[in-house]
Design a protein around this motif. Structure first.
Motif, PDB file in Angstrom:
ATOM      1  N   TYR A 150       0.889  -1.088  -0.062  1.00 24.67           N
ATOM      2  CA  TYR A 150       0.097   0.006   0.138  1.00 24.67           C
ATOM      3  C   TYR A 150       0.896   1.078   0.012  1.00 24.67           C
ATOM      4  CZ  TYR A 150      -3.853  -3.052   1.181  1.00 24.67           C
ATOM      5  OH  TYR A 150      -4.892  -3.968   1.285  1.00 24.67           O
ATOM      6  N   GLY A 151       0.862   2.179  -0.936  1.00 27.10           N
ATOM      7  CA  GLY A 151       1.490   3.493  -1.110  1.00 27.10           C
ATOM      8  C   GLY A 151       0.642   4.666  -1.072  1.00 27.10           C
ATOM      9  N   HIS A 152      -0.649   4.864  -0.809  1.00 25.72           N
ATOM     10  CA  HIS A 152      -1.391   5.946  -0.803  1.00 25.72           C
ATOM     11  C   HIS A 152      -2.491   5.835   0.003  1.00 25.72           C
ATOM     12  CE1 HIS A 152      -3.537   9.383  -3.531  1.00 25.72           C
ATOM     13  NE2 HIS A 152      -3.659   9.442  -2.015  1.00 25.72           N
ATOM     14  N   LEU A 153      -2.410   6.115   1.406  1.00 26.38           N
ATOM     15  CA  LEU A 153      -3.585   5.993   2.368  1.00 26.38           C
ATOM     16  C   LEU A 153      -4.292   7.168   2.346  1.00 26.38           C
ATOM     17  CD1 LEU A 153      -1.519   4.557   5.251  1.00 26.38           C
ATOM     18  CD2 LEU A 153      -2.382   3.311   3.318  1.00 26.38           C
ATOM     19  N   LEU A 154      -5.776   6.635   2.448  1.00 28.23           N
ATOM     20  CA  LEU A 154      -6.756   7.690   2.705  1.00 28.23           C
ATOM     21  C   LEU A 154      -7.433   7.595   4.004  1.00 28.23           C
ATOM     22  CD1 LEU A 154      -8.518  10.356   1.777  1.00 28.23           C
ATOM     23  CD2 LEU A 154      -9.958   8.719   0.618  1.00 28.23           C
ATOM     24  N   LEU A 167      -5.468   6.895  12.186  1.00 32.55           N
ATOM     25  CA  LEU A 167      -4.394   7.306  11.580  1.00 32.55           C
ATOM     26  C   LEU A 167      -3.061   6.737  12.189  1.00 32.55           C
ATOM     27  CD1 LEU A 167      -3.064   9.468   9.918  1.00 32.55           C
ATOM     28  CD2 LEU A 167      -3.466  11.131  11.827  1.00 32.55           C
ATOM     29  N   GLU A 168      -3.034   6.710  13.506  1.00 33.08           N
ATOM     30  CA  GLU A 168      -1.963   6.153  14.107  1.00 33.08           C
ATOM     31  C   GLU A 168      -1.557   4.704  13.756  1.00 33.08           C
ATOM     32  OE1 GLU A 168      -2.361   9.232  18.139  1.00 33.08           O
ATOM     33  OE2 GLU A 168      -2.762   6.985  18.098  1.00 33.08           O
ATOM     34  N   ALA A 169      -2.609   4.028  13.793  1.00 40.93           N
ATOM     35  CA  ALA A 169      -2.420   2.521  13.498  1.00 40.93           C
ATOM     36  C   ALA A 169      -1.844   2.231  11.904  1.00 40.93           C
ATOM     37  CB  ALA A 169      -3.591   1.741  13.793  1.00 40.93           C
ATOM     38  N   ALA A 170      -2.809   2.948  10.905  1.00 38.99           N
ATOM     39  CA  ALA A 170      -2.498   2.802   9.702  1.00 38.99           C
ATOM     40  C   ALA A 170      -0.662   3.362   9.334  1.00 38.99           C
ATOM     41  CB  ALA A 170      -3.384   3.524   8.906  1.00 38.99           C
ATOM     42  N   ALA A 177       4.300   5.090   3.377  1.00 38.76           N
ATOM     43  CA  ALA A 177       2.940   5.239   2.385  1.00 38.76           C
ATOM     44  C   ALA A 177       2.723   6.930   2.668  1.00 38.76           C
ATOM     45  CB  ALA A 177       1.699   4.644   2.643  1.00 38.76           C
ATOM     46  N   ALA A 178       2.233   7.576   1.431  1.00 37.11           N
ATOM     47  CA  ALA A 178       1.711   8.808   1.343  1.00 37.11           C
ATOM     48  C   ALA A 178       0.359   8.711   2.159  1.00 37.11           C
ATOM     49  CB  ALA A 178       1.384   9.508  -0.128  1.00 37.11           C
ATOM     50  N   VAL A 179       0.043   9.868   2.964  1.00 40.05           N
ATOM     51  CA  VAL A 179      -1.181   9.847   3.962  1.00 40.05           C
ATOM     52  C   VAL A 179      -1.920  11.099   3.441  1.00 40.05           C
ATOM     53  CG1 VAL A 179      -2.113   9.782   6.247  1.00 40.05           C
ATOM     54  CG2 VAL A 179       0.118   8.613   5.769  1.00 40.05           C
ATOM     55  N   VAL A 180      -3.499  10.948   3.116  1.00 40.48           N
ATOM     56  CA  VAL A 180      -4.264  12.061   3.085  1.00 40.48           C
ATOM     57  C   VAL A 180      -5.278  11.936   4.125  1.00 40.48           C
ATOM     58  CG1 VAL A 180      -5.718  13.099   1.614  1.00 40.48           C
ATOM     59  CG2 VAL A 180      -3.693  12.312   0.552  1.00 40.48           C
ATOM     60  N   VAL A 181      -5.450  12.983   4.957  1.00 37.30           N
ATOM     61  CA  VAL A 181      -6.456  12.846   5.890  1.00 37.30           C
ATOM     62  C   VAL A 181      -7.777  13.709   5.510  1.00 37.30           C
ATOM     63  CG1 VAL A 181      -7.235  13.593   8.555  1.00 37.30           C
ATOM     64  CG2 VAL A 181      -4.927  12.657   7.832  1.00 37.30           C
ATOM     65  N   MET A 182      -8.865  13.097   5.547  1.00 35.80           N
ATOM     66  CA  MET A 182     -10.031  13.886   5.050  1.00 35.80           C
ATOM     67  C   MET A 182     -11.075  14.085   6.115  1.00 35.80           C
ATOM     68  SD  MET A 182     -12.728  13.123   1.880  1.00 35.80           S
ATOM     69  CE  MET A 182     -11.575  13.265   0.528  1.00 35.80           C
ATOM     70  N   HIS A 183     -11.526  15.075   6.237  1.00 34.88           N
ATOM     71  CA  HIS A 183     -13.045  15.360   7.041  1.00 34.88           C
ATOM     72  C   HIS A 183     -14.036  15.697   6.179  1.00 34.88           C
ATOM     73  CE1 HIS A 183     -15.718  16.453  10.084  1.00 34.88           C
ATOM     74  NE2 HIS A 183     -15.863  17.465   9.964  1.00 34.88           N
ATOM     75  N   ARG A 247      -8.159  10.357  -7.358  1.00 33.99           N
ATOM     76  CA  ARG A 247      -6.695  10.281  -6.940  1.00 33.99           C
ATOM     77  C   ARG A 247      -5.919   8.988  -6.877  1.00 33.99           C
ATOM     78  NH1 ARG A 247      -5.497  15.590  -5.644  1.00 33.99           N
ATOM     79  NH2 ARG A 247      -7.180  16.782  -6.717  1.00 33.99           N
ATOM     80  N   GLY A 248      -6.477   7.803  -6.890  1.00 33.03           N
ATOM     81  CA  GLY A 248      -5.658   6.461  -6.835  1.00 33.03           C
ATOM     82  C   GLY A 248      -5.282   5.986  -5.645  1.00 33.03           C
ATOM     83  N   ALA A 249      -6.209   6.302  -4.310  1.00 30.94           N
ATOM     84  CA  ALA A 249      -5.509   5.746  -3.099  1.00 30.94           C
ATOM     85  C   ALA A 249      -5.847   4.286  -3.051  1.00 30.94           C
ATOM     86  CB  ALA A 249      -6.395   6.590  -1.974  1.00 30.94           C
ATOM     87  N   ASP A 250      -5.104   3.617  -2.724  1.00 31.16           N
ATOM     88  CA  ASP A 250      -5.146   1.993  -2.622  1.00 31.16           C
ATOM     89  C   ASP A 250      -5.577   1.608  -1.295  1.00 31.16           C
ATOM     90  OD1 ASP A 250      -2.843   2.498  -1.313  1.00 31.16           O
ATOM     91  OD2 ASP A 250      -1.464   1.546  -3.088  1.00 31.16           O
ATOM     92  N   LEU A 251      -5.968   2.165  -0.099  1.00 26.02           N
ATOM     93  CA  LEU A 251      -6.286   1.755   1.115  1.00 26.02           C
ATOM     94  C   LEU A 251      -7.172   2.985   1.661  1.00 26.02           C
ATOM     95  CD1 LEU A 251      -6.387  -0.374   3.148  1.00 26.02           C
ATOM     96  CD2 LEU A 251      -4.338   0.448   4.078  1.00 26.02           C
ATOM     97  N   THR A 252      -8.273   2.628   2.186  1.00 25.08           N
ATOM     98  CA  THR A 252      -8.953   3.639   2.933  1.00 25.08           C
ATOM     99  C   THR A 252      -9.267   3.138   4.380  1.00 25.08           C
ATOM    100  OG1 THR A 252     -10.514   4.200   0.980  1.00 25.08           O
ATOM    101  CG2 THR A 252     -11.344   4.922   2.993  1.00 25.08           C
TER     102      THR A 252
END
Length: 292
Positions: A150-154, A167-170, A177-183, A247-252
């Protein structure tokens, strides 16, 4: 046991119904076990229909004496590459009971399941909702065929401690991995945004709230420097789904406990559930219960 997983996990449990789409979960589970040096426990529930079909397909003199051994042989044949620390638990019974009893007895750090187009885990579709509610451990729902780590986390957040645990566990599990946090939320008075001054002030408050919430997260400085935060006006399932697609995130990632709003949106309600709305794999981090 249970709660957020150890990093790296020591034990992974894969629940499989032997469907074609279950191979994706098998590939991901064996890949993670090899990456983390973890034990992989494969669990399969032998249903009565499965046993009857197997008996009816063979003449009496060719019936195998041990259905569990045959299932184990099939799964071993489906594994691609090495998996040195591998165990099986195969028994007759309802999938939900077999899986939950194994999870409570074995105490895995991560439960891996598959999700098909028509519904989660096909043969386990009647029990997957209960797994979300009752699983004592963090759960990974595999939809896509694995194509590397996994290289792109949402990470979907609702500013709760449970979301912060997610967030902490992931980021512990996938530190590079790159990390995007969305509210994401549906704004009740959208016409206020027609006033530029109000829109600017409200937007500033949103950003301050996100920054304060992120400041309390126990993540490394390296990860913190790579976190991108987004605030979107719309339903969480729509906004998360759109981001994954575009955007191609591979793990939500959803960090959830029963009181969490995102947890309820994921497994309850009449609208599209988050786990069904995103096309990526989904990690449901089972946060520790709040202190009483």
């Amino acid at each position: 046991m249970a709660g957020t997983p150890a990093a790296p996990p020591r034990k992974i449990m894969l629940a499989t119904d032997l469907s074609g789409r279950g191979d994706r979960a098998l590939d991901r589970a064996t890949g993670l076990a090899n990456e983390w040096g973890a034990e992989l426990l494969v669990v399969h529930a032998l249903g009565e229909a499965e046993l009857q079909d197997a008996r009816g397909a063979l003449p009496s003199w060719r019936r195998p004496p041990d259905f569990a051994a045959r299932v184990e042989q099939q799964i071993r044949g489906d594994i691609r590459g090495p998996c040195p620390d591998l165990r099986f638990h195969i028994e007759e019974g309802a999938p939900l009971r077999v899986i939950l009893e194994a999870a409570r007895r074995e105490g895995p750090d991560l439960l891996v399941v598959a999700m098909g187009r028509a519904g989660p885990m096909e043969g386990l579709s009647r029990t997957v909702d209960e797994l979300f509610r009752q699983s004592p451990c963090t759960m990974l729902v595999v939809k896509k065929r694995p194509n590397g780590p996994y290289g792109h986390l949402l990470v979907g957040v609702d500013y709760t401690p449970e979301a912060r645990s997610g967030l902490e566990a992931a980021t512990r599990l996938f530190p590079s991995a790159a990390v995007v946090v969305m509210h994401a939320y549906e704004m009740p008075y959208r016409n206020l945004y027609l006033d530029p001054s109000l829109a600017e002030r409200f937007g500033g408050v949103e950003q301050e709230t996100m920054a304060a919430w992120l400041s309390g997260a126990e993540i490394s400085n390296d990860v913190r420097a790579r976190v991108t935060s987004l605030i979107e006006h719309g339903s969480p399932e729509a906004m998360l789904g759109a981001y994954v697609t575009e955007r191609g995130a591979d793990l939500t990632v959803i960090g959830a406990y029963e009181r969490s709003r995102l947890f309820h949106m994921m497994v309850r309600g009449k609208g599209p559930r988050i786990v069904q709305s995103v096309s990526s794999d989904v990690l449901v981090v089972r946060a520790e219960p709040p202190a009483r």
